[in-house]
Design an enzyme around this catalytic site. Structure first.
Site, PDB file in Angstrom:
ATOM      1  NE  ARG A  54      -7.924  27.498 -38.070  1.00  0.00           N
ATOM      2  CZ  ARG A  54      -7.771  26.622 -39.060  1.00  0.00           C
ATOM      3  NH1 ARG A  54      -7.036  26.937 -40.106  1.00  0.00           N
ATOM      4  NH2 ARG A  54      -8.323  25.434 -38.997  1.00  0.00           N
ATOM      5  CG  HIS A  79      -6.503  23.921 -35.213  1.00  0.00           C
ATOM      6  ND1 HIS A  79      -6.667  25.004 -36.014  1.00  0.00           N
ATOM      7  CD2 HIS A  79      -5.162  23.657 -35.218  1.00  0.00           C
ATOM      8  CE1 HIS A  79      -5.501  25.370 -36.528  1.00  0.00           C
ATOM      9  NE2 HIS A  79      -4.567  24.561 -36.051  1.00  0.00           N
ATOM     10  CD  GLU A 135      -9.659  21.221 -36.157  1.00  0.00           C
ATOM     11  OE1 GLU A 135      -9.038  20.353 -35.501  1.00  0.00           O
ATOM     12  OE2 GLU A 135     -10.653  21.824 -35.706  1.00  0.00           O
ATOM     13  N   PRO A 181       0.837  -1.196   0.000  1.00  0.00           N
ATOM     14  CG  PRO A 181      -0.737  -1.560   1.682  1.00  0.00           C
ATOM     15  CD  PRO A 181       0.571  -2.066   1.161  1.00  0.00           C
ATOM     16  CG  ASN A 222     -12.628  30.507 -36.586  1.00  0.00           C
ATOM     17  OD1 ASN A 222     -11.560  30.771 -36.072  1.00  0.00           O
ATOM     18  ND2 ASN A 222     -13.023  29.264 -36.813  1.00  0.00           N
ATOM     19  NE  ARG A 230      -5.026  -1.082   4.399  1.00  0.00           N
ATOM     20  CZ  ARG A 230      -6.043  -0.364   3.917  1.00  0.00           C
ATOM     21  NH1 ARG A 230      -6.737   0.429   4.719  1.00  0.00           N
ATOM     22  NH2 ARG A 230      -6.366  -0.429   2.649  1.00  0.00           N
ATOM     23  NE  ARG A 250     -11.616  26.429 -31.524  1.00  0.00           N
ATOM     24  CZ  ARG A 250     -12.856  26.655 -31.973  1.00  0.00           C
ATOM     25  NH1 ARG A 250     -13.873  26.699 -31.112  1.00  0.00           N
ATOM     26  NH2 ARG A 250     -13.074  26.837 -33.262  1.00  0.00           N
ATOM     27  CG  HIS A 251      -7.205  29.161 -34.109  1.00  0.00           C
ATOM     28  ND1 HIS A 251      -8.272  29.920 -34.501  1.00  0.00           N
ATOM     29  CD2 HIS A 251      -7.559  27.865 -34.346  1.00  0.00           C
ATOM     30  CE1 HIS A 251      -9.229  29.140 -34.969  1.00  0.00           C
ATOM     31  NE2 HIS A 251      -8.818  27.874 -34.885  1.00  0.00           N
TER      32      HIS A 251
END
Lengths: 509, 509
Positions: free
Chosen positions: A361, A452, A384, A74, A293, A223, A286-287
């Site tokens: 981009r 992307h 992408e 453990p 876009n 233990r 993301r860019h």
């Protein structure tokens, strides 16, 4: 024995066969049933197809099954390793499940009544408890085998499995299933600092949550020491019996691998070789908005819009500030550590990498980053998803021009591959990103990845263990950045949104 | 110490910075020279670019340099490992060179006069020889370091390096060069059968070629035993000093890796983990002639022409016959081994895999293969190079439509990437094929790979260690098949050509 001449009935024209007379009778027939359970070597769901998988593209059960059996005392980080491995393999689309003996124990109502989580249950002198523990481990294995036989791919037996005898039993049970391979992974830790930290972490776990912390620690130590009395590391004798195993020593600092066979086992070990627990940040974004876009076209290689440029400029300031803050925190921690008794050396300034794809981009988004502060790299793997024939179309154009493709994609976005030469699926992107994931696990630097939509979903899915059905529909808007900090039991996530008017980033709850 | 406020001059608008007052003075400056020698983590020539490499796309010297130092007694397969590793790394476009102390010794004219290759030269009691050997090893290292400093990427020091002391000296020398990382690879072999085989192989080597074989073997045995007297395996003490090392035991059956850092070292070890010496065949072929081939168009996904179909049919017969012949040879060897004293079990029938790309022309080529005999898989990684905007054009069309692209490509076919989204370069294809190479090294099955011109060139380049400049111009005609058999010191190559009239294959000299 079959007639060896049978094996030649596929040579449709005997006269074409050079030296056909030299073909001697063979003592073993080649003929095999057509749909035997084949052990494909390279089995990459969605990347490799065969006549068998072509007919059932969504079931990936043609390869051999793998049973990963954990071994270790453990507080040796077994659960950490197991969780991480499960997350990685699931992300690679192998159906993977953890079977934890501790959970089974806790779920066994009768045992809980007997106070099964206190250290006496783990005392090797406690004969009846020992028998119950044995039984639990084997029950857990039966559950695992049952799950594999019902279509699972990789089952992980998460228990201490601390003796040669126990491991032998497990191996024997697994070998009754002909297509199962067994990989033992032993986690060993003799670095006291790590051990102490692990033990304290355990106190927040299910066995001790409600106990007084000092009492809990004392119970847990007992233990562990009970286990230590009987613990047997994977032995030479097991090695001689050709056991397939891997020992991970001190969080991957040292690794011993023996008799590793099969594609999956090799991948597991390569992955486990490459991880570290250093305190660091992985930033994802993301860019900035591109001109495509702005008009709703997918794919392509358009430059940033004016809006996108502003985002990029602000991003460079924001990330630079974060770099400064990280250093500050690092130095604060160093100073407070230095005032205590332990001497520590001044921590090195962490490298800060910036990775982008090779598309305009993303490259333009990091244009304002200072090369003296950041190691900037452009990596084709981060491009992408390539939409083939649908590149530079809007989704409504696709619906009109390729209605069948549009509906195919909606049915299963994860497996759907865009039409046309070079067109990719999510799974294709996962496999292209895979070397980068291993690299991200290996390195200790801070990093910003500008990529992307699809690639970002796939990266987040890996770090946050997102269920595969949800991956293609994750919301990852533009102008939002994610900060991931790998922790012992989870990955911590923070988000910021860019406010165009204020030209600054604000945290999102 | 620099003024910490300097570090904020990149925050162009102070009022935008949240909590800017909380930025504490820092004791370590971030500023670094712009063109310092950066240690990029993920350094894939041609796949990853940075502002630095963009300006010099053909020089890949931005990453850190790696010195691989071999350790191990003679006849432990060091040269085999070294050659294989060099071949793999060169194929991945890392400039790699082997510096062999034995060759340096043989080339040192004066020593040859003194008979340096007889065992007494290797007697540890022979003080002056010991000094000369020391000097040779260090000279060889100097040569290696000099080569790295002049632009090389990975230098391999191929010698026994059999003592802690020697390894310490090497490490110290390398650490004087700040950007060098050192990876020790120790080859250990305690399997007597392999050892005996290795020793006999040595007799055909440069030291013994002209000697009487029995005398040569006796001399070589003495030489090995001289080394054994002083040999020190990589020790715990070296481990504690954080040495980066890997021990390969019995041809990769067991592997111990310690403190592996850096992308390149991890790749080397993953590669070395995956190899085997089993007797097998790797068959390679392009698809049958496609309708696009017939009219000189590149790329696309056209079906086979009538000619192509005939080739495919004949290929299935020919490969089936080869499968039978391989089995026959295997059984003959088994039978002749059984008559000698050693008991051997009947060898298993080897699986025979057939891999194709996911394009029609390769899938159709294997249409006639029997699924009961062959495991047929279609793998996207094996698709032809994607020519982007130039897909489905002829080379003369490209010359007219994209004259600049046409001449760019002619200048450097290896690094040239086709224009348009998703367009690939040879290097892109190399990295996409890389996981398949590791898999081919790992598996022991026989295999036929049916793929495309560029992919076939890249596969052959790997197996035959073709110089990178030559790779894009290799002649790999249609309807020709290649059989590769990995041997201890080389890969054996045989070729067959399809004769359409006779509808059969004939060997090519």
């Amino acid at each position: 024995m079959s007639n060896p001449r049978n094996s030649r009935r596929y040579l449709s024209n005997d006269s074409d066969v050079e030296d056909s007379d030299e073909i001697e009778p063979l003592s073993v027939s080649f003929q095999r049933p057509l749909f035997r359970n084949r052990k494909y070597s390279l089995d990459l769901p969605g990347i490799v197809t065969s006549k068998l998988t072509q007919e059932q593209p969504l079931k990936c059960g043609v390869g051999s099954k793998l049973v990963v059996v954990m071994t270790g005392l453990p507080a040796r980080g077994k659960s950490y390793i197991v969780k991480k491995l499960k997350r990685y393999l699931s992300w690679l689309q192998y159906d993977t499940k953890i079977f934890n003996v501790g959970n089974l124990r806790r779920n066994t109502a009768q045992l809980i009544k007997n106070g099964s989580h206190s250290h006496s249950f783990f005392d090797p002198a406690n004969k009846s408890a020992k028998k119950v523990r044995e039984q639990l481990a084997m029950d857990c294995l039966d559950e695992l085998i049952d799950w594999l036989n019902k279509g699972g791919r990789i089952g992980i037996h998460d228990a201490t499995n601390s003796t040669v005898e126990r491991r032998r039993k497990i191996l024997e049970r697994c070998q009754r299933e002909t297509t199962f391979k067994v990989l033992f992974i032993e986690s060993i830790c003799n670095d006291n600092e790590v051990l102490e930290k692990n033990m304290r972490l355990k106190l927040s776990g299910p066995d001790y949550r409600k106990m007084d912390p000092e009492k809990a620690l004392a119970d847990f130590r007992k233990r562990v020491s009970n286990y230590e009395k009987v613990y047997e590391t994977i032995s030479e004798e097991e090695e001689k019996a050709d056991m397939q195993y891997c020992k991970l020593i001190n969080v991957g600092k040292k690794i011993i691998a023996h008799n590793i066979q099969g594609y999956l086992s090799g991948q597991c070990i390569f992955y486990l070789m490459n991880f570290n627990l250093s305190d660091r940040q992985i930033w994802l974004s993301r860019h900035g908005e591109s001109t495509d876009n702005a008009i709703g076209k997918i794919g392509g290689d358009s430059p940033l819009s004016e809006k996108g440029r502003k985002f990029g400029e602000c991003l460079s300031r924001f990330i630079f500030k974060q770099k400064v803050l990280f250093r500050q925190k690092q130095m604060d921690e160093y100073r407070s550590a230095s005032t205590s008794s332990l001497p520590t050396s001044v921590p090195q300034v962490k490298n800060f990498l910036v990775w982008t794809s090779m598309l305009k981009r993303t490259i333009e988004t990091v244009e304002n980053f200072d090369q003296r502060e950041f190691d900037i790299m452009h990596i084709r793997f981060l491009n992408e998803i390539y939409a083939g024939l649908c590149e530079e179309m809007s989704h409504s154009e696709i619906e009109i021009k390729y209605p069948e493709e549009y509906s195919e994609r909606r049915k299963n976005k994860l497996y759907y591959r865009y039409p046309g030469m070079g067109g990719e699926s999510y799974l294709d992107v996962i496999h292209r990103i895979n070397p980068l994931i291993v690299e991200l696990e290996r390195m200790t630097d801070n990093i910003l990845i500008v990529t992307h939509q699809v690639v970002l979903r796939i990266l987040l899915a890996y770090f946050l263990d997102v269920e595969k059905e949800k991956v293609p529909n994750m919301e990852v808007p533009l102008h939002t950045i994610y900060c991931l900090q790998p922790k012992a039991y989870d990955t911590e996530l923070k988000r910021w949104k860019y406010d165009e008017e204020k030209d600054d980033f604000f945290p999102v709850e």
